[in-house]
Motif scaffolding. Structure first.
Motif, PDB file in Angstrom:
ATOM      1  N   MET A 127      41.747 105.483 -22.157  1.00 20.62           N
ATOM      2  CA  MET A 127      41.315 106.579 -23.022  1.00 20.62           C
ATOM      3  C   MET A 127      42.428 107.634 -23.037  1.00 20.62           C
ATOM      4  SD  MET A 127      37.996 108.982 -22.205  1.00 20.62           S
ATOM      5  CE  MET A 127      38.746 110.211 -21.122  1.00 20.62           C
ATOM      6  N   TYR A 128      42.524 108.423 -24.093  1.00 15.65           N
ATOM      7  CA  TYR A 128      43.534 109.480 -24.157  1.00 15.65           C
ATOM      8  C   TYR A 128      42.863 110.837 -24.344  1.00 15.65           C
ATOM      9  CZ  TYR A 128      46.574 105.482 -24.878  1.00 15.65           C
ATOM     10  OH  TYR A 128      47.226 104.279 -24.729  1.00 15.65           O
ATOM     11  N   VAL A 129      43.215 111.776 -23.480  1.00 13.01           N
ATOM     12  CA  VAL A 129      42.820 113.167 -23.697  1.00 13.01           C
ATOM     13  C   VAL A 129      43.942 113.813 -24.506  1.00 13.01           C
ATOM     14  CG1 VAL A 129      42.286 115.383 -22.614  1.00 13.01           C
ATOM     15  CG2 VAL A 129      41.568 113.253 -21.495  1.00 13.01           C
ATOM     16  N   VAL A 130      43.597 114.400 -25.647  1.00 11.85           N
ATOM     17  CA  VAL A 130      44.612 115.039 -26.485  1.00 11.85           C
ATOM     18  C   VAL A 130      44.882 116.445 -25.933  1.00 11.85           C
ATOM     19  CG1 VAL A 130      45.248 115.776 -28.817  1.00 11.85           C
ATOM     20  CG2 VAL A 130      43.876 113.700 -28.494  1.00 11.85           C
ATOM     21  N   ILE A 131      46.135 116.684 -25.552  1.00 11.07           N
ATOM     22  CA  ILE A 131      46.527 117.988 -24.976  1.00 11.07           C
ATOM     23  C   ILE A 131      47.130 118.875 -26.065  1.00 11.07           C
ATOM     24  CG2 ILE A 131      47.891 119.103 -23.146  1.00 11.07           C
ATOM     25  CD1 ILE A 131      46.320 117.046 -21.772  1.00 11.07           C
ATOM     26  N   GLU A 132      47.932 118.265 -26.932  1.00  8.81           N
ATOM     27  CA  GLU A 132      48.557 118.977 -28.056  1.00  8.81           C
ATOM     28  C   GLU A 132      48.623 118.022 -29.231  1.00  8.81           C
ATOM     29  OE1 GLU A 132      51.904 121.327 -25.351  1.00  8.81           O
ATOM     30  OE2 GLU A 132      52.550 120.280 -27.177  1.00  8.81           O
ATOM     31  N   GLY A 133      48.551 118.578 -30.456  1.00  7.89           N
ATOM     32  CA  GLY A 133      48.709 117.758 -31.655  1.00  7.89           C
ATOM     33  C   GLY A 133      47.384 117.242 -32.191  1.00  7.89           C
ATOM     34  N   GLU A 134      47.471 116.332 -33.156  1.00 12.39           N
ATOM     35  CA  GLU A 134      46.279 115.806 -33.835  1.00 12.39           C
ATOM     36  C   GLU A 134      46.367 114.294 -33.974  1.00 12.39           C
ATOM     37  OE1 GLU A 134      45.779 117.746 -37.596  1.00 12.39           O
ATOM     38  OE2 GLU A 134      45.439 119.708 -36.685  1.00 12.39           O
ATOM     39  N   VAL A 135      45.255 113.636 -33.706  1.00 12.81           N
ATOM     40  CA  VAL A 135      45.182 112.178 -33.816  1.00 12.81           C
ATOM     41  C   VAL A 135      44.117 111.824 -34.850  1.00 12.81           C
ATOM     42  CG1 VAL A 135      44.688 110.029 -32.576  1.00 12.81           C
ATOM     43  CG2 VAL A 135      45.876 111.896 -31.395  1.00 12.81           C
ATOM     44  N   SER A 136      44.465 110.974 -35.812  1.00 13.72           N
ATOM     45  CA  SER A 136      43.478 110.503 -36.789  1.00 13.72           C
ATOM     46  C   SER A 136      42.785 109.262 -36.252  1.00 13.72           C
ATOM     47  CB  SER A 136      44.164 110.120 -38.105  1.00 13.72           C
ATOM     48  OG  SER A 136      44.829 111.226 -38.651  1.00 13.72           O
ATOM     49  N   VAL A 137      41.456 109.202 -36.446  1.00 14.71           N
ATOM     50  CA  VAL A 137      40.686 108.013 -36.072  1.00 14.71           C
ATOM     51  C   VAL A 137      40.262 107.318 -37.358  1.00 14.71           C
ATOM     52  CG1 VAL A 137      38.606 107.169 -34.912  1.00 14.71           C
ATOM     53  CG2 VAL A 137      39.887 109.098 -33.943  1.00 14.71           C
ATOM     54  N   LEU A 138      40.582 106.031 -37.463  1.00 16.93           N
ATOM     55  CA  LEU A 138      40.294 105.276 -38.692  1.00 16.93           C
ATOM     56  C   LEU A 138      39.354 104.111 -38.401  1.00 16.93           C
ATOM     57  CD1 LEU A 138      43.552 106.155 -38.703  1.00 16.93           C
ATOM     58  CD2 LEU A 138      43.454 105.046 -40.933  1.00 16.93           C
ATOM     59  N   LEU A 139      38.374 103.961 -39.257  1.00 18.38           N
ATOM     60  CA  LEU A 139      37.478 102.793 -39.211  1.00 18.38           C
ATOM     61  C   LEU A 139      37.756 101.981 -40.463  1.00 18.38           C
ATOM     62  CD1 LEU A 139      33.859 103.816 -38.120  1.00 18.38           C
ATOM     63  CD2 LEU A 139      35.388 102.166 -37.024  1.00 18.38           C
ATOM     64  N   ASP A 140      38.181 100.726 -40.291  1.00 17.78           N
ATOM     65  CA  ASP A 140      38.479  99.862 -41.427  1.00 17.78           C
ATOM     66  C   ASP A 140      39.420 100.551 -42.410  1.00 17.78           C
ATOM     67  OD1 ASP A 140      36.715  97.964 -40.296  1.00 17.78           O
ATOM     68  OD2 ASP A 140      35.009  98.997 -41.215  1.00 17.78           O
ATOM     69  N   GLY A 141      40.431 101.244 -41.876  1.00 23.59           N
ATOM     70  CA  GLY A 141      41.463 101.846 -42.708  1.00 23.59           C
ATOM     71  C   GLY A 141      41.131 103.215 -43.271  1.00 23.59           C
ATOM     72  N   LYS A 142      39.912 103.702 -43.020  1.00 25.48           N
ATOM     73  CA  LYS A 142      39.478 104.996 -43.580  1.00 25.48           C
ATOM     74  C   LYS A 142      39.412 106.035 -42.454  1.00 25.48           C
ATOM     75  CE  LYS A 142      35.261 106.939 -45.321  1.00 25.48           C
ATOM     76  NZ  LYS A 142      33.863 106.631 -45.045  1.00 25.48           N
ATOM     77  N   VAL A 143      40.049 107.192 -42.673  1.00 25.82           N
ATOM     78  CA  VAL A 143      40.019 108.247 -41.650  1.00 25.82           C
ATOM     79  C   VAL A 143      38.593 108.796 -41.529  1.00 25.82           C
ATOM     80  CG1 VAL A 143      40.866 110.534 -40.977  1.00 25.82           C
ATOM     81  CG2 VAL A 143      42.431 108.907 -42.044  1.00 25.82           C
ATOM     82  N   VAL A 144      38.037 108.717 -40.340  1.00 28.14           N
ATOM     83  CA  VAL A 144      36.668 109.216 -40.142  1.00 28.14           C
ATOM     84  C   VAL A 144      36.641 110.469 -39.266  1.00 28.14           C
ATOM     85  CG1 VAL A 144      35.480 107.021 -40.497  1.00 28.14           C
ATOM     86  CG2 VAL A 144      36.312 107.600 -38.208  1.00 28.14           C
ATOM     87  N   GLU A 145      37.764 110.773 -38.628  1.00 25.17           N
ATOM     88  CA  GLU A 145      37.768 111.929 -37.731  1.00 25.17           C
ATOM     89  C   GLU A 145      39.205 112.327 -37.421  1.00 25.17           C
ATOM     90  OE1 GLU A 145      35.251 111.178 -34.343  1.00 25.17           O
ATOM     91  OE2 GLU A 145      35.895 113.019 -33.329  1.00 25.17           O
ATOM     92  N   THR A 146      39.418 113.629 -37.209  1.00 27.63           N
ATOM     93  CA  THR A 146      40.707 114.115 -36.703  1.00 27.63           C
ATOM     94  C   THR A 146      40.435 114.750 -35.340  1.00 27.63           C
ATOM     95  OG1 THR A 146      41.485 114.539 -38.940  1.00 27.63           O
ATOM     96  CG2 THR A 146      42.676 115.618 -37.145  1.00 27.63           C
ATOM     97  N   VAL A 147      41.091 114.216 -34.329  1.00 27.93           N
ATOM     98  CA  VAL A 147      40.858 114.695 -32.960  1.00 27.93           C
ATOM     99  C   VAL A 147      41.994 115.642 -32.578  1.00 27.93           C
ATOM    100  CG1 VAL A 147      40.580 113.990 -30.546  1.00 27.93           C
ATOM    101  CG2 VAL A 147      39.637 112.573 -32.389  1.00 27.93           C
ATOM    102  N   ARG A 148      41.628 116.839 -32.104  1.00 28.05           N
ATOM    103  CA  ARG A 148      42.609 117.874 -31.765  1.00 28.05           C
ATOM    104  C   ARG A 148      42.634 118.121 -30.250  1.00 28.05           C
ATOM    105  NH1 ARG A 148      40.319 119.015 -36.704  1.00 28.05           N
ATOM    106  NH2 ARG A 148      41.871 119.141 -38.366  1.00 28.05           N
ATOM    107  N   ALA A 149      43.439 119.086 -29.836  1.00 29.58           N
ATOM    108  CA  ALA A 149      43.568 119.415 -28.412  1.00 29.58           C
ATOM    109  C   ALA A 149      42.186 119.621 -27.785  1.00 29.58           C
ATOM    110  CB  ALA A 149      44.409 120.676 -28.244  1.00 29.58           C
TER     111      ALA A 149
END
Lengths: 118, 118
Positions: A32-54
């Motif tokens: 698992m990754y804890v986001v400390i800085e920046g933004e990670v996009s989460v995609l389901l079947d190629g579609k962005v469903v969430e943006t995870v931030r710090a």
């Protein structure tokens, strides 16, 4: 309280350039990754469903149930993350029960979003 | 290991007759139930989506995020359950980090089911 505050000072860190696939749906993986800085996009079947931030987490599903990755995670920006494997996860929960609660809140939020879209 | 094995000996128990609404979708509520005996049906919008048996849990969502119940739970048979409120939940996780992991596995399973039906 942020999950970042619960990480011990000796926590491992990983820098990720923008646009990198952190993990891909269907892959095996148990970190698992804890986001400390920046933004990670989460995609389901190629579609962005969430943006995870710090202060957010990605990849907790495969860590918890040892099944293939349920989604794809791609860095939207340069990111600093802390990888958490199973032994570290159990150690963190043992030190700070609140750590478990924060991860569960993330999962609950995702379950409710899925319910709403059902 | 079953979650039942992780409950302390002085755990509170509640007997539920068959056909009783344990909680209803949309209700407020912040208690999770560990099923010790019997079967509980979980319904989303009136449709049974899961049958929870001994060693399973229901109601963890509202306990974790303090939002209204995301589903309805009805006893299919006479049941024996152990109610777990927030202070007991944190106490159980503190004693047994494995307790958190088992609840997370339940949530992961539900998330993957929702993903599959998406």
């Amino acid at each position: 309280m942020s999950i970042i505050d619960l990480l011990p000072s000796e926590t491992p860190l990983k820098s990720i350039p923008p646009g990198e696939v952190v993990f891909a749906q269907g892959d095996s993986g148990n970190v698992m990754y804890v986001v400390i800085e920046g933004e990670v996009s989460v995609l389901l079947d190629g579609k962005v469903v969430e943006t995870v931030r710090a202060g957010g987490v990605v990849g907790e599903m495969a860590l918890i149930d040892s099944q293939p990755r349920s989604a794809t995670a791609i860095s939207r920006t340069r990111c600093l993350v802390s990888p958490v494997d199973a032994p570290r996860f159990m150690d963190l929960i043992g030190r700070e029960p609140e750590f478990a609660l924060i991860v569960m809140r993330v999962m609950a939020k995702r379950l409710r979003r899925m319910d709403a879209e059902h």
